[in-house]
Design an enzyme around this catalytic site. Structure first.
Site, PDB file in Angstrom:
ATOM      1  N   HIS A 127       0.837  -1.204   0.000  1.00 49.21           N
ATOM      2  CA  HIS A 127       0.000   0.000   0.000  1.00 49.21           C
ATOM      3  C   HIS A 127       0.874   1.257   0.000  1.00 49.21           C
ATOM      4  O   HIS A 127       0.661   2.179  -0.799  1.00 49.21           O
ATOM      5  CB  HIS A 127      -0.912  -0.034   1.240  1.00 49.21           C
ATOM      6  CG  HIS A 127      -1.811   1.144   1.395  1.00 49.21           C
ATOM      7  ND1 HIS A 127      -3.179   1.054   1.297  1.00 49.21           N
ATOM      8  CD2 HIS A 127      -1.542   2.458   1.662  1.00 49.21           C
ATOM      9  CE1 HIS A 127      -3.710   2.267   1.497  1.00 49.21           C
ATOM     10  NE2 HIS A 127      -2.736   3.127   1.721  1.00 49.21           N
ATOM     11  N   GLU A 128       1.886   1.278   0.878  1.00 55.93           N
ATOM     12  CA  GLU A 128       2.750   2.465   0.982  1.00 55.93           C
ATOM     13  C   GLU A 128       3.639   2.631  -0.250  1.00 55.93           C
ATOM     14  O   GLU A 128       3.825   3.744  -0.741  1.00 55.93           O
ATOM     15  CB  GLU A 128       3.594   2.425   2.259  1.00 55.93           C
ATOM     16  CG  GLU A 128       2.803   2.386   3.559  1.00 55.93           C
ATOM     17  CD  GLU A 128       1.686   3.414   3.662  1.00 55.93           C
ATOM     18  OE1 GLU A 128       1.791   4.507   3.070  1.00 55.93           O
ATOM     19  OE2 GLU A 128       0.681   3.121   4.341  1.00 55.93           O
ATOM     20  N   HIS A 154       1.912   4.281  -3.069  1.00 57.72           N
ATOM     21  CA  HIS A 154       1.876   5.750  -2.973  1.00 57.72           C
ATOM     22  C   HIS A 154       3.099   6.377  -3.651  1.00 57.72           C
ATOM     23  O   HIS A 154       3.007   7.469  -4.212  1.00 57.72           O
ATOM     24  CB  HIS A 154       1.848   6.214  -1.512  1.00 57.72           C
ATOM     25  CG  HIS A 154       0.494   6.211  -0.887  1.00 57.72           C
ATOM     26  ND1 HIS A 154      -0.579   6.917  -1.398  1.00 57.72           N
ATOM     27  CD2 HIS A 154       0.025   5.592   0.234  1.00 57.72           C
ATOM     28  CE1 HIS A 154      -1.633   6.740  -0.632  1.00 57.72           C
ATOM     29  NE2 HIS A 154      -1.299   5.935   0.370  1.00 57.72           N
TER      30      HIS A 154
END
Length: 184
Positions: free
Chosen positions: A153-154, A157
């Site tokens: 998820h990170e 980004h």
């Protein structure tokens, strides 16, 4: 100290940009930013601090979420066995992953997204991440379960990708092929 006022929300173009690599050894400014990021994540999980500073609890944060388009992430999460994964990293990269996929049954959330986005987010069950720690050491992390999901998820980004980009538009709750759900 970072607060929710520093977290940019969806719609900001920075969240859709590919972040720049951090020049190593990291500058004092980049190191300070990364320290503040991990402190924010840890503080957000402390009920007293979260209430005092109106922090939304989070388990990860990427630099673009605070308006810094650089490859830096902070993760502070416990796996199913109670092992803590607390990392502040420069230039994290997924260097290998499993074929098998997983997804959180309750879906994913994001500090930059103020609405609930229903649906399964397909993720790799296991990943290996290579990065540089805040202390300048090269690290290689083998991750599975919730920590693997948080890192994906990170790292998304850093590539301008939001979690909901992965949700099946026609059928948000279609289980991804070759996947097993992960309960949280």
């Amino acid at each position: 100290m970072l607060t929710m006022k520093d977290v940019i929300r969806e719609g900001d173009p920075i969240l859709r940009n590919v972040a720049e690599e951090v020049s190593l050894p990291a500058s004092e400014e980049d190191t300070t930013t990364l320290k503040e990021m991990i402190e924010f994540v840890i503080n957000s999980q402390d009920p007293e601090m979260a209430e005092k500073y109106s922090l939304r609890p989070g388990i990860g944060l990427a630099a673009p979420q605070i308006g810094v388009s650089k490859k830096m992430i902070a993760v502070h999460v416990t796996d199913a066995d109670g092992t803590l994964y607390s990392h502040a990293l420069f230039n994290p990269k997924i260097i290998s992953h499993s074929v098998e996929r997983t997804y959180l049954q309750g879906g994913e959330g994001c500090l930059s997204v103020d609405r609930e986005v229903p649906g399964y987010v397909p993720r790799y069950t296991r990943i290996t991440v290579k990065a540089t720690s805040i202390n300048g050491e090269e690290v290689k992390l083998r991750l599975k379960g919730l920590p693997a999901i948080v890192f994906q998820h990170e790292i998304d980004h850093l590539n301008g990708v939001m979690f909901y980009d992965h949700i099946n538009k026609e059928n948000p709750f279609a289980a991804p092929d070759d996947s097993k759900p992960l309960e949280r």
